[in-house]
Design a protein around this motif. Structure first.
Motif, PDB file in Angstrom:
ATOM      1  N   VAL A 166      -6.822   4.738 -12.048  1.00 59.65           N
ATOM      2  CA  VAL A 166      -5.725   4.685 -11.085  1.00 59.65           C
ATOM      3  C   VAL A 166      -6.121   3.860  -9.851  1.00 59.65           C
ATOM      4  CG1 VAL A 166      -4.417   6.135  -9.473  1.00 59.65           C
ATOM      5  CG2 VAL A 166      -4.705   6.848 -11.844  1.00 59.65           C
ATOM      6  N   LYS A 167      -7.366   4.113  -9.413  1.00 59.75           N
ATOM      7  CA  LYS A 167      -7.883   3.400  -8.243  1.00 59.75           C
ATOM      8  C   LYS A 167      -7.952   1.900  -8.524  1.00 59.75           C
ATOM      9  CE  LYS A 167     -12.218   4.229  -6.759  1.00 59.75           C
ATOM     10  NZ  LYS A 167     -13.321   5.184  -6.474  1.00 59.75           N
ATOM     11  N   GLY A 168      -8.488   1.582  -9.688  1.00 59.67           N
ATOM     12  CA  GLY A 168      -8.654   0.188 -10.074  1.00 59.67           C
ATOM     13  C   GLY A 168      -7.323  -0.546 -10.123  1.00 59.67           C
ATOM     14  N   LEU A 169      -6.275   0.126 -10.635  1.00 59.34           N
ATOM     15  CA  LEU A 169      -4.978  -0.518 -10.766  1.00 59.34           C
ATOM     16  C   LEU A 169      -4.442  -0.940  -9.401  1.00 59.34           C
ATOM     17  CD1 LEU A 169      -3.057   1.553 -13.470  1.00 59.34           C
ATOM     18  CD2 LEU A 169      -3.763  -0.833 -13.589  1.00 59.34           C
ATOM     19  N   GLN A 170      -4.634  -0.074  -8.426  1.00 54.52           N
ATOM     20  CA  GLN A 170      -4.090  -0.425  -7.119  1.00 54.52           C
ATOM     21  C   GLN A 170      -4.953  -1.442  -6.379  1.00 54.52           C
ATOM     22  OE1 GLN A 170      -3.602   2.583  -4.111  1.00 54.52           O
ATOM     23  NE2 GLN A 170      -2.061   1.337  -3.054  1.00 54.52           N
ATOM     24  N   LYS A 171      -6.274  -1.211  -6.415  1.00 53.43           N
ATOM     25  CA  LYS A 171      -7.172  -2.100  -5.670  1.00 53.43           C
ATOM     26  C   LYS A 171      -7.117  -3.514  -6.210  1.00 53.43           C
ATOM     27  CE  LYS A 171     -11.097  -1.386  -3.513  1.00 53.43           C
ATOM     28  NZ  LYS A 171     -12.543  -1.129  -3.386  1.00 53.43           N
ATOM     29  N   THR A 172      -7.185  -3.626  -7.523  1.00 53.73           N
ATOM     30  CA  THR A 172      -7.279  -4.953  -8.118  1.00 53.73           C
ATOM     31  C   THR A 172      -5.912  -5.631  -8.200  1.00 53.73           C
ATOM     32  OG1 THR A 172      -8.953  -3.906  -9.492  1.00 53.73           O
ATOM     33  CG2 THR A 172      -8.438  -6.191  -9.992  1.00 53.73           C
ATOM     34  N   TYR A 173      -4.881  -4.832  -8.569  1.00 55.95           N
ATOM     35  CA  TYR A 173      -3.598  -5.475  -8.868  1.00 55.95           C
ATOM     36  C   TYR A 173      -2.484  -5.123  -7.888  1.00 55.95           C
ATOM     37  CZ  TYR A 173      -6.111  -6.187 -13.204  1.00 55.95           C
ATOM     38  OH  TYR A 173      -7.049  -6.546 -14.126  1.00 55.95           O
ATOM     39  N   GLY A 174      -2.776  -4.268  -6.943  1.00 52.06           N
ATOM     40  CA  GLY A 174      -1.751  -3.912  -5.964  1.00 52.06           C
ATOM     41  C   GLY A 174      -0.590  -3.146  -6.558  1.00 52.06           C
TER      42      GLY A 174
ATOM     43  N   GLN B 187       1.175   0.425  -7.405  1.00 50.59           N
ATOM     44  CA  GLN B 187       1.103   1.839  -7.055  1.00 50.59           C
ATOM     45  C   GLN B 187       1.505   2.688  -8.248  1.00 50.59           C
ATOM     46  OE1 GLN B 187       3.383   2.200  -3.318  1.00 50.59           O
ATOM     47  NE2 GLN B 187       1.355   2.426  -2.386  1.00 50.59           N
ATOM     48  N   ILE B 188       0.787   3.787  -8.414  1.00 47.85           N
ATOM     49  CA  ILE B 188       1.086   4.655  -9.549  1.00 47.85           C
ATOM     50  C   ILE B 188       1.955   5.815  -9.053  1.00 47.85           C
ATOM     51  CG2 ILE B 188       0.116   6.273 -11.239  1.00 47.85           C
ATOM     52  CD1 ILE B 188      -1.823   3.261 -10.253  1.00 47.85           C
ATOM     53  N   VAL B 189       3.022   6.069  -9.805  1.00 49.64           N
ATOM     54  CA  VAL B 189       3.936   7.128  -9.424  1.00 49.64           C
ATOM     55  C   VAL B 189       3.904   8.222 -10.477  1.00 49.64           C
ATOM     56  CG1 VAL B 189       6.323   7.736  -8.917  1.00 49.64           C
ATOM     57  CG2 VAL B 189       5.429   5.491  -8.262  1.00 49.64           C
ATOM     58  N   SER B 190       3.582   9.446 -10.034  1.00 48.20           N
ATOM     59  CA  SER B 190       3.681  10.584 -10.941  1.00 48.20           C
ATOM     60  C   SER B 190       4.971  11.304 -10.616  1.00 48.20           C
ATOM     61  CB  SER B 190       2.481  11.506 -10.730  1.00 48.20           C
ATOM     62  OG  SER B 190       2.777  12.771 -11.261  1.00 48.20           O
ATOM     63  N   VAL B 191       5.931  11.207 -11.495  1.00 47.96           N
ATOM     64  CA  VAL B 191       7.292  11.644 -11.200  1.00 47.96           C
ATOM     65  C   VAL B 191       7.394  13.160 -11.080  1.00 47.96           C
ATOM     66  CG1 VAL B 191       9.651  11.676 -12.075  1.00 47.96           C
ATOM     67  CG2 VAL B 191       8.291   9.590 -12.202  1.00 47.96           C
ATOM     68  N   THR B 192       6.886  13.901 -12.069  1.00 53.99           N
ATOM     69  CA  THR B 192       7.041  15.355 -12.004  1.00 53.99           C
ATOM     70  C   THR B 192       6.200  15.973 -10.893  1.00 53.99           C
ATOM     71  OG1 THR B 192       5.380  15.537 -13.722  1.00 53.99           O
ATOM     72  CG2 THR B 192       7.667  15.784 -14.407  1.00 53.99           C
TER      73      THR B 192
END
Ligand SMILES: [Zn+2]
Length: 507
Positions: free
Chosen positions: A93-101, A103-108
């Motif tokens: 999750v961290k890598g996705l945001q740091k590298t690619y900008g 944001q991960i959304v957890s809906v529930t």
């Protein structure tokens, strides 16, 4: 308008199933509510969340690498869709945001993961850790359940019943029930192994009888499986010891036989002998140098094949199999007992059986006493452990010592309590055969011949200068040994040094 991609994964949580449709609905609502446009969806069906090796997850990563500039959000219904292993998922999750900008959304869980906001990071991490803990608890519970089922309840917990049994009953009441037609084959396998039949032949014969298990080690696995003697194997669990525990199912193999087989399996493997009816004594009859004679066919002048027994040392024995067999049959003739002698044996053995019975009764009560002592020791060991007077290693070590002793004593009691009269009945019927051992040997099958020779000469039958020799012979069959020597058939000399002149030189 902000853009999102979505990752959905079919997952089983406990017994409830979180369907793709449900995840789709929930994430759709979020997208609509926040006015975010969905540009692609990635769906993994029925794979575990334990690792990232899931086909659509791989495609998702590839997509992100190529198109991350167009994507603002990655939408999931729960964070642990990524991985059940918390730190792995956090890194992801961290890598996705740091590298690619992205944001991960957890809906529930209503989290928009933002690496730069400490609170959000903490919540996401916590969420994942909770998921992981639940996961660990679940697997501990499952393993604990299996352990208790095995050790306390004596249940056979594997999915498929071993060959020889079928499963009856439902769920927790399911037990192993002997399938008599298959059980016969299992007993055949154990008996053959104890009678020194080579494994490859046991397998062939067992298959002819209807043994259906495939695989190179199928016979070995049958021989090692404790379930056949009514035991269940459990691995140690959270400090409780592993080992063999009495099962609730009916054994196919008695404890003594099973233990004899285990002892025999442990011994270093003998060289594999291929059974050939033309040369039944191959590997059993030895050269005077101590090496077992091998046997092979060789082509004569007429084009016919003749079989020979020979030593690996070229100057040693090289004897015609036909000649050796003729000679051996004459030995059998002279080993045969006169009728009067057989009659005497019959009376004597009846008496000795009675004596044995009496002796066994005494032994049984001795063994029962020892068994009780061991059970008491085991009990006090457990007490010490519970009271923390000994550590786990000590407990485990002594537990397995006492447990093994208890199993072996129970086996001995079972064996000694057996009714011998049945065995004696069989013996009595066969006694007459002793009057014609030539016929008995000649009409026997190759495996029986080998067994007979090993038994009568206690695995010490040699050949030197055209004569069989042995230092060990069943006393009762040696009554004509001087005659055998005079006829140049067999020299029975109890002084071992005469035979094995120089056993260490090998020449
Ligand atoms: Zn030799």
């Amino acid at each position: 308008m902000k853009k999102a991609i979505r990752y959905l994964r079919f997952s089983k949580q406990g017994q409830s199933v979180c369907s793709i449709e449900r995840q789709e609905m929930i994430t759709d609502n979020w997208l609509k509510f926040n006015g975010v446009e969905l540009i692609d969806s990635f769906v993994d069906q029925g794979k575990s969340a334990r690792t990232f090796d899931r086909p659509d997850f791989i495609k998702l990563k590839e997509f992100i690498v190529r198109h991350h500039k167009k994507v603002d959000y990655l939408v999931v219904d729960q964070l642990d869709r990524f991985s059940r292993i918390a730190d792995e998922a956090i890194t992801m999750v961290k890598g996705l945001q740091k590298t690619y900008g992205i944001q991960i959304v957890s809906v529930t869980e209503n989290i928009t993961f933002d690496y730069d906001t400490p609170g959000s990071y903490f919540r996401a991490g916590l969420q994942l850790l909770l998921a992981e803990e639940e996961n660990i608890n679940r697997s501990v519970k499952v393993r604990g359940g299996i352990y208790t089922a095995k050790t306390v309840k004596g249940r056979y917990t594997y999915k498929n019943p071993p060959f020889g049994y079928r499963k009856e009953g439902l769920e927790k009441a399911r037990i192993l029930v002997v399938d008599e037609s298959q059980a016969k084959i299992v007993r055949f396998i154990y008996d053959s192994f104890l009678r020194n039949t080579p494994i490859y032949l046991i397998r062939k014969q067992a298959e002819e009888l209807g043994f259906t298990i495939k695989g190179n080690m199928a016979i070995e696995r049958v021989l090692k499986n404790p379930a056949y003697t009514g035991l269940i194997k459990a691995t140690s669990h959270q400090g409780a010891p592993g080992g063999l525990f009495p099962g609730i199912h009916e054994p196919i193999i008695d404890r003594t036989t099973w233990q004899m087989v285990q002892e025999k399996i442990k011994r270093p493997g003998k060289t594999r002998t291929v059974i050939d009816d033309e040369i039944p004594l191959r590997g059993i009859l030895k050269c005077h140098c101590g090496n077992p004679l091998s046997g092979a066919p060789s082509r004569g002048k007429s084009g016919r094949y003749y079989h020979y027994y020979k030593c690996k040392h070229s100057k040693h024995n090289n004897i015609s199999a036909i000649k050796a067999h003729e000679q051996f049959l004459k030995i059998c003739e002279l080993m045969s007992l006169p009728t009067g002698r057989v009659r005497k044996i019959r009376t004597e053995s009846r008496e000795s059986i009675d004596r044995e019975l009496e002796f066994n009764l005494k032994k049984v009560s001795e063994k029962k006493k020892q068994l009780q002592e061991n059970e008491e020791k085991l009990y006090s060991l457990e007490e010490k452990w519970i009271k923390n007077e000994i550590n786990k290693d000590t407990y485990d070590r002594w537990y397995s010592i006492y447990n093994a002793e208890i199993i072996s004593l129970r086996g001995a009691i079972e064996r000694l309590s057996e009714n011998r009269s049945l065995a004696f009945g069989i013996l009595e019927n066969k006694l007459d055969m002793l009057t014609d051992l030539r016929y008995v040997y000649d009409s026997a099958e190759t495996l029986q011949k080998r067994e007979f020779v090993s038994l009568v000469f206690d695995n010490n039958l040699y050949y030197e200068n055209q004569i069989f020799r042995t230092p060990t012979m069943m006393e009762i069959l040696s009554h004509n040994h001087l005659k055998m020597r005079d006829k140049g058939l067999l020299i029975y000399d109890k002084k071992e040094d005469l035979l094995l002149k120089d056993p260490l030189s090998g020449e």
